[in-house]
Design a protein around this motif. Sequence first.
Motif, PDB file in Angstrom:
ATOM      1  N   LYS A  90     -49.635  -2.884 -15.245  1.00 22.51           N
ATOM      2  CA  LYS A  90     -51.047  -2.727 -15.610  1.00 22.51           C
ATOM      3  C   LYS A  90     -51.956  -3.268 -14.510  1.00 22.51           C
ATOM      4  N   LEU A  91     -51.601  -4.453 -13.999  1.00 16.76           N
ATOM      5  CA  LEU A  91     -52.409  -5.061 -12.927  1.00 16.76           C
ATOM      6  C   LEU A  91     -52.423  -4.181 -11.675  1.00 16.76           C
ATOM      7  N   VAL A  92     -51.259  -3.623 -11.324  1.00 24.22           N
ATOM      8  CA  VAL A  92     -51.183  -2.736 -10.154  1.00 24.22           C
ATOM      9  C   VAL A  92     -52.091  -1.524 -10.367  1.00 24.22           C
ATOM     10  N   ASN A  93     -52.057  -0.946 -11.577  1.00 29.09           N
ATOM     11  CA  ASN A  93     -52.913   0.213 -11.880  1.00 29.09           C
ATOM     12  C   ASN A  93     -54.391  -0.158 -11.798  1.00 29.09           C
ATOM     13  N   ILE A  94     -54.734  -1.337 -12.342  1.00 31.19           N
ATOM     14  CA  ILE A  94     -56.145  -1.776 -12.286  1.00 31.19           C
ATOM     15  C   ILE A  94     -56.578  -1.972 -10.828  1.00 31.19           C
ATOM     16  N   ARG A  95     -55.699  -2.593 -10.041  1.00 32.52           N
ATOM     17  CA  ARG A  95     -56.034  -2.805  -8.621  1.00 32.52           C
ATOM     18  C   ARG A  95     -56.233  -1.469  -7.903  1.00 32.52           C
ATOM     19  N   ASN A  96     -55.343  -0.499  -8.193  1.00 34.57           N
ATOM     20  CA  ASN A  96     -55.477   0.819  -7.559  1.00 34.57           C
ATOM     21  C   ASN A  96     -56.791   1.486  -7.969  1.00 34.57           C
ATOM     22  N   GLU A  97     -57.133   1.361  -9.269  1.00 34.65           N
ATOM     23  CA  GLU A  97     -58.385   1.944  -9.736  1.00 34.65           C
ATOM     24  C   GLU A  97     -59.584   1.270  -9.056  1.00 34.65           C
ATOM     25  N   MET A 100     -59.858   2.525  -5.570  1.00 30.78           N
ATOM     26  CA  MET A 100     -60.378   3.888  -5.564  1.00 30.78           C
ATOM     27  C   MET A 100     -61.884   3.878  -5.841  1.00 30.78           C
ATOM     28  N   LEU A 101     -62.326   3.059  -6.819  1.00 29.25           N
ATOM     29  CA  LEU A 101     -63.756   2.949  -7.114  1.00 29.25           C
ATOM     30  C   LEU A 101     -64.515   2.372  -5.929  1.00 29.25           C
ATOM     31  N   HIS A 102     -63.903   1.391  -5.253  1.00 28.24           N
ATOM     32  CA  HIS A 102     -64.539   0.796  -4.071  1.00 28.24           C
ATOM     33  C   HIS A 102     -64.732   1.855  -2.976  1.00 28.24           C
ATOM     34  N   GLU A 103     -63.691   2.676  -2.784  1.00 28.49           N
ATOM     35  CA  GLU A 103     -63.800   3.743  -1.782  1.00 28.49           C
ATOM     36  C   GLU A 103     -64.908   4.719  -2.158  1.00 28.49           C
ATOM     37  N   LYS A 104     -64.969   5.094  -3.443  1.00 26.47           N
ATOM     38  CA  LYS A 104     -66.002   6.042  -3.892  1.00 26.47           C
ATOM     39  C   LYS A 104     -67.394   5.454  -3.698  1.00 26.47           C
ATOM     40  N   THR A 105     -67.548   4.171  -4.091  1.00 28.77           N
ATOM     41  CA  THR A 105     -68.880   3.557  -3.929  1.00 28.77           C
ATOM     42  C   THR A 105     -69.236   3.422  -2.461  1.00 28.77           C
ATOM     43  N   SER A 106     -68.234   3.124  -1.618  1.00 26.41           N
ATOM     44  CA  SER A 106     -68.503   3.033  -0.177  1.00 26.41           C
ATOM     45  C   SER A 106     -68.949   4.398   0.373  1.00 26.41           C
ATOM     46  N   LYS A 107     -68.295   5.456  -0.061  1.00 30.21           N
ATOM     47  CA  LYS A 107     -68.673   6.803   0.377  1.00 30.21           C
ATOM     48  C   LYS A 107     -70.053   7.145  -0.126  1.00 30.21           C
ATOM     49  N   LEU A 108     -70.339   6.756  -1.390  1.00 32.36           N
ATOM     50  CA  LEU A 108     -71.670   7.035  -1.943  1.00 32.36           C
ATOM     51  C   LEU A 108     -72.737   6.311  -1.131  1.00 32.36           C
ATOM     52  N   LYS A 109     -72.461   5.043  -0.757  1.00 33.78           N
ATOM     53  CA  LYS A 109     -73.436   4.274   0.032  1.00 33.78           C
ATOM     54  C   LYS A 109     -73.662   4.940   1.388  1.00 33.78           C
TER      55      LYS A 109
END
Length: 115
Positions: A90-97, A100-109
Motif C-alpha cells: 500500500k505504501l509503495v502504491n501511495i508513493r508511486n501515486e 505521479m501527482l508531483h510530476e503532473k503538478t510540475s508539468k502543470l506549473k
Amino acid sequence: GVGPSDASPDEGVVEDLPLIDEKAVQQLTEGLISHYLPDLQRSKSALQELTQNQVVLLETLEQEISKFKECNSILDINALFSEAKHYHNKLVNIRNEMMMLHEKTSKLKVSGRNI
C-alpha cells in the motif's frame, strides 16, 4: 433380702476372662501382618510405579503443549509478516501515486508559466 436375682448380670464376668497371653497376642499380630504385608507392599510398589508414570506423562504433555504454543506463535508471526507485506505494498502504491501527482503538478506549473 438380697437374693441371687438382684446381682448385676456383668458381675463376675471380669474374673471369668482368662489372662491375656502377651506372647499369643504378639504371634497373632505377626501372623496378621505377615498375611497382609506382601499384598500391601505389592500395592505400594504398583502405586509408586503408577505415580512415576503419571509424572512422565505430565512432563510429556507439558512439552507437547509448549510445542503447540510455539506453533501458534509461528502462525501469529506469519500473519504479522503477511500483514506487513500488505501495508508495504500500500505504501509503495501511495508513493508511486504521489510521484505521479508531483510530476503532473510540475508539468502543470511549467505549462502554466508558458501561457
